[in-house]
Design a protein around this motif. Structure first.
Motif, short mmCIF file in Angstrom:
data_model
loop_
_atom_site.label_atom_id
_atom_site.label_comp_id
_atom_site.label_asym_id
_atom_site.label_seq_id
_atom_site.Cartn_x
_atom_site.Cartn_y
_atom_site.Cartn_z
N ASP A 101 -6.59 8.03 -0.61
CA ASP A 101 -6.34 6.68 -0.09
C ASP A 101 -7.68 6.10 0.37
O ASP A 101 -8.29 6.59 1.32
N TYR B 122 -1.85 8.56 6.37
CA TYR B 122 -1.05 7.48 6.96
C TYR B 122 0.35 8.01 7.28
O TYR B 122 1.02 8.59 6.41
N THR C 196 -3.17 -4.93 0.93
CA THR C 196 -2.72 -5.71 2.09
C THR C 196 -3.85 -5.90 3.10
O THR C 196 -3.91 -6.92 3.78
N LYS C 197 -4.74 -4.89 3.19
CA LYS C 197 -5.79 -4.92 4.22
C LYS C 197 -6.99 -5.74 3.72
O LYS C 197 -6.90 -6.93 3.61
N GLY D 262 0.83 -1.20 0.00
CA GLY D 262 0.00 0.00 0.00
C GLY D 262 0.87 1.25 0.00
O GLY D 262 0.56 2.25 -0.67
N PHE D 263 1.96 1.20 0.74
CA PHE D 263 2.85 2.36 0.80
C PHE D 263 3.47 2.62 -0.58
O PHE D 263 3.56 3.77 -1.03
N ALA E 33 -4.40 0.17 -0.04
CA ALA E 33 -3.47 -0.80 0.57
C ALA E 33 -4.21 -2.13 0.53
O ALA E 33 -4.94 -2.48 1.46
#
Ligand SMILES: Cc1ncc(COP(=O)(O)O)c(C=O)c1O
Length: 428
Positions: free
Chosen positions: A211, A133, A235-236, A108-109, A233
């Motif tokens: 975001d 973030y 990832t979440k 995500g970053f 992101a």
């Protein structure tokens, strides 16, 4: 390939011959899209799910074929630029966000950095929400500032008043919905209007970047509200099982080529295995998010009534200051929120967290499991001016039964109760 092509074709030539024109992403509802986007039966020999294509080297039949694969983005030519597995995820995500294209990257970053580096150049001025973030905030203040970019932060609730900060050099406005840790919401339509009104005085229109990790494209559609570039992101919630790092960035045609270029130039490619997990996560995103929302509402509403709790920062609660914006612009809420405790020592907060059994202590969120972490507000923000007088704890409410989660919290909250006053005259 256009997003339309990401819907599966009829399964046999016979079926195909009789087929009436099939549905397109524009005619299908989100839950149907989640089950069908990004699938391509012809490449899986009938398996429901795509094969994972892992590759560094790609072999070509001829120099002409090699050169042809180098044209455009879609061509499969070298593992770092993505494999067919990555492309399937990118097309699926672009369809869900209502974008013309998407790029999958390693986290995500990396998606945030891709978007910033795609558009921002030395001499530019950018406006960054105070609620973004934290590592992204640091990236702006260090890397971008070192490159000669002027970074100005603004309070998330500023809305139309952002107009006074816009300059001829303002290249980008960076938002997050809702703010990390403190959960304020932006009035995005008001910000979009303010930015668009000033676009005429700038050499290039200001890019609005948002975001969208918390709500995902299922519960919030920033491009429909006038935002230009959306990051996720993945990832979440997209991966949803706490077992992969993945980022996605999507935009309409105007901005997509620059995003793709920045992802390639940064070397931010996503692993095909993680892209596969992202695609698989999409299939159940809707049912998971609905359950996260239902559970989080139950836990947040219960916490709000507890004497140890000052406030619960969850936009889906009517007590949240931005609840009206949430109702107007969002279709739902996910499982993440913060709790402001009544003033209490840090030692008690640590004991409260350490004594929870069902909430894992960990960074990240969006998996099926519940999590807890003590959270300072972002560096540079003053808790007092935000009206946060007690410690802040962030909870991610997972897919467990909320009654069990509430019982766990109830047991741990006793560590926050004031110590009983010493009995005068000694204990009997
Ligand atoms: C809102 C938000 N955006 C981006 C990120 C970064 O995602 P990743 O951990 O995949 O790099 C995070 C991580 O916590 C986040 O909370």
């Amino acid at each position: 390939m256009t997003p339309t092509a990401t819907l599966p074709a009829p399964s046999s030539p016979a079926e195909s011959a009789q087929a009436v024109p099939g549905p397109t992403p524009a005619t299908l509802r989100p839950d149907t899209l989640l089950a069908h986007v990004g699938r391509c039966r012809s490449s899986t020999q009938g398996a429901v799910n795509p094969a994972v294509v892992r590759a560094s080297t790609v072999l070509f039949d001829s120099v002409a074929a090699m050169r042809s694969a180098q044209q455009g983005y879609e061509g499969f030519r070298y593992g770092r630029y993505g494999t067919p597995t990555t492309r399937q995820l990118e097309q699926a995500y672009a369809t869900l966000e209502g974008a013309d294209g998407a790029v999958a990257v390693s986290s995500g970053f990396a998606a945030i950095v891709t978007a910033l580096q795609a558009f921002v150049r030395p001499g530019d001025h950018i406006l960054v929400s105070d609620g973004v973030y934290e590592p992204a905030r640091r990236f702006c203040l260090t890397r971008l500032a070192e490159q000669g970019v002027e970074v100005e932060f603004f309070p998330p609730r500023e809305g139309a008043a952002i107009a006074r900060r816009l300059r001829p050099q303002t290249r980008l406005v960076y938002l997050e919905a809702p703010s990390s840790i403190t959960f304020e919401l932006h009035d995005v339509p008001a910000i979009v209007d303010a930015v668009r009104q000033g676009d005429g005085m700038r050499p290039a229109p200001t890019v609005l970047l948002l975001d969208n990790t918390w709500a995902t494209s299922l519960f919030y559609r920033p491009l429909d509200l006038g935002v230009d570039v959306v990051v996720q992101a993945a990832t979440k919630y997209v991966v949803g099982h706490a077992d992969a790092m993945l980022g996605l960035v999507a935009a309409r045609d105007t901005y997509f080529p620059a995003l793709r270029r920045a992802a390639i130039d940064g070397g931010f490619s996503a692993s095909p295995d993680d892209a596969y997990l992202g695609l698989r996560g999409l299939r159940t995103l809707s049912v998971r998010l609905e359950r996260h929302q239902r559970n989080a509402l139950a836990v947040a509403s219960w916490l709000e009534r507890r004497p140890e709790v000052e406030r619960v920062l969850y936009p889906a609660l009517p007590s949240h200051p931005d609840h009206a914006i949430w109702r107007r612009d969002f279709r739902g809420a996910s499982g993440l929120f913060s709790v402001v405790l009544k003033p209490v020592t840090e030692e008690r907060v640590v004991r409260f967290i350490d004594s929870l059994h069902l909430f894992g202590i960990g960074f990240c969120w969006g998996g099926y499991e519940s999590l807890v972490s003590p959270e300072p507000v972002q560096a540079g923000r003053d808790p007092a001016t935000l009206g946060l007088n007690g410690p802040l704890v962030r909870l991610h409410v997972g897919l467990e039964d909320p009654a069990d989660l509430i019982a766990d919290l109830e047991g741990a909250l006793r560590h926050l109760a004031p110590a009983p006053a010493a009995t005068v005259g000694g204990a009997v």
